[in-house]
Design a protein around this motif. Structure first.
Motif, mmCIF file in Angstrom:
data_model
loop_
_atom_site.group_PDB
_atom_site.id
_atom_site.type_symbol
_atom_site.label_atom_id
_atom_site.label_comp_id
_atom_site.label_asym_id
_atom_site.label_seq_id
_atom_site.Cartn_x
_atom_site.Cartn_y
_atom_site.Cartn_z
ATOM 1 N N CYS A 25 -4.298 3.610 39.312
ATOM 2 C CA CYS A 25 -4.142 4.757 40.187
ATOM 3 C C CYS A 25 -4.457 4.253 41.764
ATOM 4 N N VAL A 52 -12.176 10.831 39.424
ATOM 5 C CA VAL A 52 -11.279 11.998 39.314
ATOM 6 C C VAL A 52 -12.110 13.131 38.344
ATOM 7 N N THR A 68 -8.275 9.716 43.510
ATOM 8 C CA THR A 68 -8.057 8.705 42.567
ATOM 9 C C THR A 68 -8.692 7.361 42.849
#
Length: 285
Positions: free
Chosen positions: A211, A252, A270
């Protein structure tokens, strides 16, 4: 450009074995030139099989039932051999030892360049460049058998980067690396992607790392694509990821909890930098 069209593959069973399930089933997607793509999923999801199909190892080295088509730079992988594709596609395998062909680090990095008849002066320049880039110049004369797992991974990556392929495939490239070395590898990959427009495809279990670096995330489960989208869009897919046995980044989950509690209304991050800003906003500090 990499294009999968209704692609399915099942490995060939032994003479006394029942046919296995399809490792990949009904895959249709495109990976555009210059993308940075992360592939994730639980064990047996078909991640490595996907990379083998891009490099041409499927169907030329792994036989089985092949349906649909896979094209790389306009070439059908059934019609061209991996040796031809290797000029465009560089692959680092999950099993590093199976990739090593030489006994000394320098020879391992030289092997591919010499086989591709890279000019001598260019070979020397590339060798020095990748040794410095991966921080393994001190290992140059070392026996590969004396290296740690993490050092071998760096050598394998160096040998591929020295070939300067258009497409770089890496299967669990940081599995043996500490956090500092993991970040170093991904920073190199991001630079190659952004500055040199290389297409980078990484199979990785460390979804937090994915991410933070990739622009696109593909999630496989039992041979099928279950999610394909921008990496930051996973913030709306927590339940899907959990149902597939994949842990979303903790930042998250924290963002969702703060929103649920009415303490935060912004975009859920993220990665760590975004998480710090979120927490400061909530704490007003």
């Amino acid at each position: 450009m990499i294009r999968f069209q209704d692609f399915s593959f099942r490995y060939q069973a032994g003479k006394t074995e029942e046919p296995a399930d399809f490792a990949l089933k009904d895959i249709s997607m495109e990976i555009r030139e210059g993308e940075f793509v992360g592939i994730t999923g639980t064990s047996g999801a078909g991640k490595s099989t996907l990379t083998y199909s891009i490099s041409g190892l499927i169907p030329h080295h792994f036989s089985g039932d092949f349906y649909g088509s896979v094209e790389v730079n306009g070439m059908d992988t059934v019609e061209v051999h991996p040796e031809q594709l290797a000029r465009f596609v560089g692959q680092v395998f999950q099993d590093i030892d199976s990739q090593m062909v030489s006994s000394v680090v320098e020879d391992e990095i030289l092997f591919g360049m010499e086989n591709f008849q890279v000019p001598r002066d260019e070979i020397t320049r590339r060798l020095e460049e990748v040794l410095d880039m991966l921080g393994i110049a001190s290992l140059r004369r070392r026996q590969i058998s004396s290296l740690s797992g993490g050092q071998k991974q760096k050598v394998a990556i160096a040998s591929i980067l020295a070939l300067q392929p258009d497409i770089i495939l890496l299967d669990e490239p940081t599995g043996e690396l500490d956090p500092e070395s993991t970040v170093m590898i991904y920073e190199i990959l991001r630079r190659l992607n952004r500055e040199f427009h290389k297409t980078v495809i990484v199979v990785e279990q460390k979804i937090m790392v994915l991410c933070a670096y990739v622009s696109r995330l593909v999630v496989l489960d039992k041979g099928k694509v279950m999610f394909d989208g921008p990496s930051d869009s996973i913030t709306g897919e927590i339940e899907l990821f959990k149902s597939l046995g994949i842990n979303v980044p903790r930042v998250v989950e924290l963002g969702h909890l703060l929103k649920k509690a009415g303490l935060y209304s912004g975009k859920i991050p993220t990665e760590l930098d975004g998480a710090e800003k979120m927490v400061r906003e909530v704490c007003r500090c």
